[in-house]
Design a protein around this motif. Structure first.
Motif, PDB file in Angstrom:
ATOM      1  N   SER A   2       0.842  -1.186   0.000  1.00  0.00           N
ATOM      2  CA  SER A   2       0.000   0.000   0.000  1.00  0.00           C
ATOM      3  C   SER A   2       0.884   1.245   0.000  1.00  0.00           C
ATOM      4  O   SER A   2       2.105   1.168  -0.045  1.00  0.00           O
ATOM      5  CB  SER A   2      -0.914  -0.022   1.220  1.00  0.00           C
ATOM      6  OG  SER A   2      -1.765   1.087   1.188  1.00  0.00           O
ATOM      7  N   GLY A   3       0.227   2.362   0.035  1.00  0.00           N
ATOM      8  CA  GLY A   3       0.949   3.613   0.149  1.00  0.00           C
ATOM      9  C   GLY A   3       1.883   3.868  -1.013  1.00  0.00           C
ATOM     10  O   GLY A   3       1.537   3.621  -2.174  1.00  0.00           O
ATOM     11  N   GLU A 129       5.047   6.039   6.669  1.00  0.00           N
ATOM     12  CA  GLU A 129       4.811   5.551   8.024  1.00  0.00           C
ATOM     13  C   GLU A 129       4.768   4.018   8.031  1.00  0.00           C
ATOM     14  O   GLU A 129       4.484   3.399   7.001  1.00  0.00           O
ATOM     15  CB  GLU A 129       3.510   6.140   8.567  1.00  0.00           C
ATOM     16  CG  GLU A 129       2.264   5.742   7.818  1.00  0.00           C
ATOM     17  CD  GLU A 129       1.006   6.295   8.482  1.00  0.00           C
ATOM     18  OE1 GLU A 129       0.868   7.516   8.522  1.00  0.00           O
ATOM     19  OE2 GLU A 129       0.190   5.494   8.936  1.00  0.00           O
ATOM     20  N   HIS A 131       2.646   2.014   9.561  1.00  0.00           N
ATOM     21  CA  HIS A 131       1.350   1.375   9.822  1.00  0.00           C
ATOM     22  C   HIS A 131       0.669   0.932   8.521  1.00  0.00           C
ATOM     23  O   HIS A 131       0.728   1.635   7.512  1.00  0.00           O
ATOM     24  CB  HIS A 131       0.441   2.335  10.580  1.00  0.00           C
ATOM     25  CG  HIS A 131       1.113   2.940  11.772  1.00  0.00           C
ATOM     26  ND1 HIS A 131       1.396   2.225  12.906  1.00  0.00           N
ATOM     27  CD2 HIS A 131       1.609   4.187  11.995  1.00  0.00           C
ATOM     28  CE1 HIS A 131       2.025   3.005  13.776  1.00  0.00           C
ATOM     29  NE2 HIS A 131       2.160   4.197  13.242  1.00  0.00           N
ATOM     30  N   THR A 132      -0.013  -0.184   8.603  1.00  0.00           N
ATOM     31  CA  THR A 132      -0.698  -0.683   7.408  1.00  0.00           C
ATOM     32  C   THR A 132      -2.118  -0.136   7.305  1.00  0.00           C
ATOM     33  O   THR A 132      -2.701  -0.137   6.224  1.00  0.00           O
ATOM     34  CB  THR A 132      -0.760  -2.217   7.414  1.00  0.00           C
ATOM     35  OG1 THR A 132      -1.334  -2.645   8.654  1.00  0.00           O
ATOM     36  CG2 THR A 132       0.632  -2.819   7.257  1.00  0.00           C
ATOM     37  N   LYS A 133      -2.709   0.279   8.440  1.00  0.00           N
ATOM     38  CA  LYS A 133      -4.061   0.846   8.401  1.00  0.00           C
ATOM     39  C   LYS A 133      -4.056   2.193   9.098  1.00  0.00           C
ATOM     40  O   LYS A 133      -3.244   2.440   9.986  1.00  0.00           O
ATOM     41  CB  LYS A 133      -5.054  -0.092   9.106  1.00  0.00           C
ATOM     42  CG  LYS A 133      -5.489  -1.276   8.257  1.00  0.00           C
ATOM     43  CD  LYS A 133      -6.675  -1.984   8.886  1.00  0.00           C
ATOM     44  CE  LYS A 133      -7.938  -1.124   8.784  1.00  0.00           C
ATOM     45  NZ  LYS A 133      -9.127  -1.838   9.311  1.00  0.00           N
ATOM     46  N   TYR A 134      -4.987   3.025   8.694  1.00  0.00           N
ATOM     47  CA  TYR A 134      -5.059   4.350   9.304  1.00  0.00           C
ATOM     48  C   TYR A 134      -6.494   4.856   9.248  1.00  0.00           C
ATOM     49  O   TYR A 134      -7.100   4.876   8.178  1.00  0.00           O
ATOM     50  CB  TYR A 134      -4.144   5.333   8.563  1.00  0.00           C
ATOM     51  CG  TYR A 134      -4.259   6.751   9.062  1.00  0.00           C
ATOM     52  CD1 TYR A 134      -3.515   7.185  10.147  1.00  0.00           C
ATOM     53  CD2 TYR A 134      -5.148   7.650   8.456  1.00  0.00           C
ATOM     54  CE1 TYR A 134      -3.644   8.479  10.618  1.00  0.00           C
ATOM     55  CE2 TYR A 134      -5.276   8.941   8.934  1.00  0.00           C
ATOM     56  CZ  TYR A 134      -4.521   9.355  10.009  1.00  0.00           C
ATOM     57  OH  TYR A 134      -4.652  10.632  10.483  1.00  0.00           O
ATOM     58  N   THR A 135      -7.034   5.237  10.399  1.00  0.00           N
ATOM     59  CA  THR A 135      -8.386   5.800  10.436  1.00  0.00           C
ATOM     60  C   THR A 135      -8.409   7.188  11.061  1.00  0.00           C
ATOM     61  O   THR A 135      -9.479   7.791  11.180  1.00  0.00           O
ATOM     62  CB  THR A 135      -9.340   4.883  11.229  1.00  0.00           C
ATOM     63  OG1 THR A 135      -8.771   4.660  12.528  1.00  0.00           O
ATOM     64  CG2 THR A 135      -9.541   3.549  10.528  1.00  0.00           C
TER      65      THR A 135
END
Lengths: 267, 253
Positions: A2-3, A129, A131-135
């Motif tokens: 991702s990203g 960053e 992290h694989t998820k971000y909310t």
């Protein structure tokens, strides 16, 4: 993937191509904030050396527990809390620290600082960053960041109390007015910085005039908003200086109360 | 006086690509876009680069220079050390088309999702009047040149492709703020849609958008945080909500 490593993006294996010392600022922020947290936690639980007439540590003011040292509690508030709950002794600091702590934790500037330095979200601009998820701040617990204004209001009350503590510092240990010591200066500096930190706050800016659509219909609020906007530019500076100011005031009171130094009186 | 500059340029497309080293002449006062053009003219005739005004006003030559989102036409070569290699890549938040050119259509789709200014029904278009102090706040946001550097650096979409569907990004938060602060705009639900449809709550205000803005718009302090506070007014502040019910107004006057 991702990203920046998503299939459609430019195939570049590095997380960042920045060549400057992008890691320095978050590293310093981490070091300073972590040191403060360690020190504040130690002091909150230490439960001694927080009062030496007329100086009371900002970590313990207002002292609201029955275990407060004689003379340290303000009669206006009384001492509504016991020194023990469920058989466990509780430091007076623990009854109040949630308010200044909450104010700083939800502060828009500190959020930037600790999201970057502690959570690496992101560690620096254009640095991927981990992290694989971000909310973000859309769900618990971070949605509680929206409570900042309530801690701001509480912070103003604390500022009044600490200002009163600074005024009391114009007394000598015999409670006679008209004296001034190094402690007085330390408290005046700390309190002034706290006021500047609070008044430069984004919530303060919003409360005074930020929510208006028509500045022209509210000239007084517009003027207040304009002044706070100037202060708001310096909010990060005030955030750091006030943090050091509070820590410095506590260190000074601890040093005096423990007998390590004496509070020098100018007159 | 010309000197040699070591330049690394990312070349490729959506399927593959790599950084390529070139050495190119650079003259005093030149910007990165100048040397890219010289490379294009002398060594890489098929190098793709998007540019237009070369004056920092069209927002076309956005790219990443030594890892930082920047306008190539506003980045002085002299701001780097003489022995330093300058690395230029396409924007890393958007799909690459070729070499330094990316597909920024994401931003145009987001722009279309934001309702336009709603003029008061009882004011004829030519009769609208505004005080200067009411206009000034929005004017800062009108400086935006849509270079999308703020969108590129925002980790919410840069590091999380999946967030693109629910997050408009800083460029469009200033658009929403501009309209919500507009004294004559009559659309009432901008705050709620900013939070619930455009992903304002996903922003964790790390201010990278403000840091990269070539127009020095204080995106976070003057648009995003004020909008977050306005959202708190209507969604997370029971006292404000009660006050608005009692006083029969939406809280913004």
């Amino acid at each position: 993937m991702s990203g920046v490593f998503s299939p459609t993006r430019a195939k570049i294996k590095e997380r960042t191509l920045r060549t400057d010392k992008w890691w320095l600022q978050p590293a310093i922020t981490f070091g300073v904030l972590f040191s403060f947290v360690i020190y504040a936690t130690f002091r909150a639980f230490e439960n001694k050396y927080y009062f030496s007439e007329p100086l009371i540590s900002p970590f313990y003011s207002p002292c609201l527990s029955t275990s407060c040292e004689p003379g340290s509690a303000l009669s206006f508030f009384g001492q509504p809390f016991n020194n023990k709950y469920f058989g466990i002794g509780i430091s007076p600091a623990l009854f109040i620290l949630i308010f200044p702590l909450g104010f700083r934790m939800t502060c828009y500037y500190y959020r930037k600082a600790y999201y970057r330095a502690f959570w690496l979200s992101p560690p620096a601009c254009a640095v991927a960053e981990p992290h694989t998820k971000y909310t973000g701040e859309t769900r618990a617990p971070l949605i509680l960041q929206n409570s900042h204004r309530w801690f701001f209001y509480a912070g103003l009350i604390f500022n009044v109390i600490l200002t009163w503590d600074a005024i009391l510092a114009f007394r000598n240990p015999e409670k006679e007015w008209g004296h001034m010591s190094v402690g007085t200066l330390v408290f005046l500096f700390s309190t002034t910085m706290l006021w500047l930190y609070s008044l430069s706050c984004h919530t303060c800016r919003h409360t005074l005039g930020g929510r208006l659509k028509h500045f022209s219909k509210h000239p007084v609020r517009y003027k207040a908003w304009t002044i706070v906007s100037v202060l708001n530019h310096k909010h990060p500076t005030f955030a750091w200086i006030s943090l050091f100011g509070v820590a410095g005031a506590d260190i000074y009171v601890r040093a005096v109360a423990s007998g390590a130094i004496s509070n020098f009186y100018f007159f | 006086m010309a000197r040699k500059l070591n330049l690394r340029i990312w070349r490729g497309d959506s399927t593959n690509g790599a950084l390529q080293d070139v050495q190119v002449d650079v003259n005093e006062g030149e910007v990165v876009l100048d040397v890219i053009h010289r490379v294009q003219a002398t060594q890489m005739g098929d190098l793709a680069v998007r540019w237009n005004c070369k004056a920092g006003k069209c927002g076309s030559c956005s790219m990443e220079i030594n890892g930082k989102p920047r306008l190539a036409c506003m980045t002085q070569v002299a701001s780097y050390g003489e022995d330093e290699t300058i690395t230029v890549t396409p924007l890393r938040a958007f799909p690459v088309i070729k070499d330094l050119v990316t597909d920024v259509s994401f931003n145009y789709k987001k722009a279309m999702e934001i309702p336009a200014y709603a003029h008061p029904a009882d004011v004829a278009p030519g009769d609208a009047r505004m005080e200067q102090i009411d206009v000034e706040r929005s004017q800062e946001f009108r400086k935006c040149i849509e270079c999308f550097l703020c969108q590129d650096t925002c980790h919410v979409i840069r590091d999380h492709e999946e967030n693109k569907k629910s997050f408009a990004g800083p460029r469009f938060f200033i658009r929403i703020a501009e309209l919500d602060m507009h004294p004559l705009d009559t659309l009432k639900n901008r705050k709620r849609t900013a939070q619930e449809e455009h992903g304002l709550g996903m922003c964790n205000i790390t201010k990278c958008c403000t840091e990269v803005c070539p127009e020095h718009i204080r995106i976070t302090d003057n648009a995003i945080i004020p909008m977050k506070e306005r959202v708190v007014d209507i969604k997370y502040d029971p006292a404000r909500w009660l006050g608005s019910k009692i006083r029969k107004r939406d809280g913004i006057v």
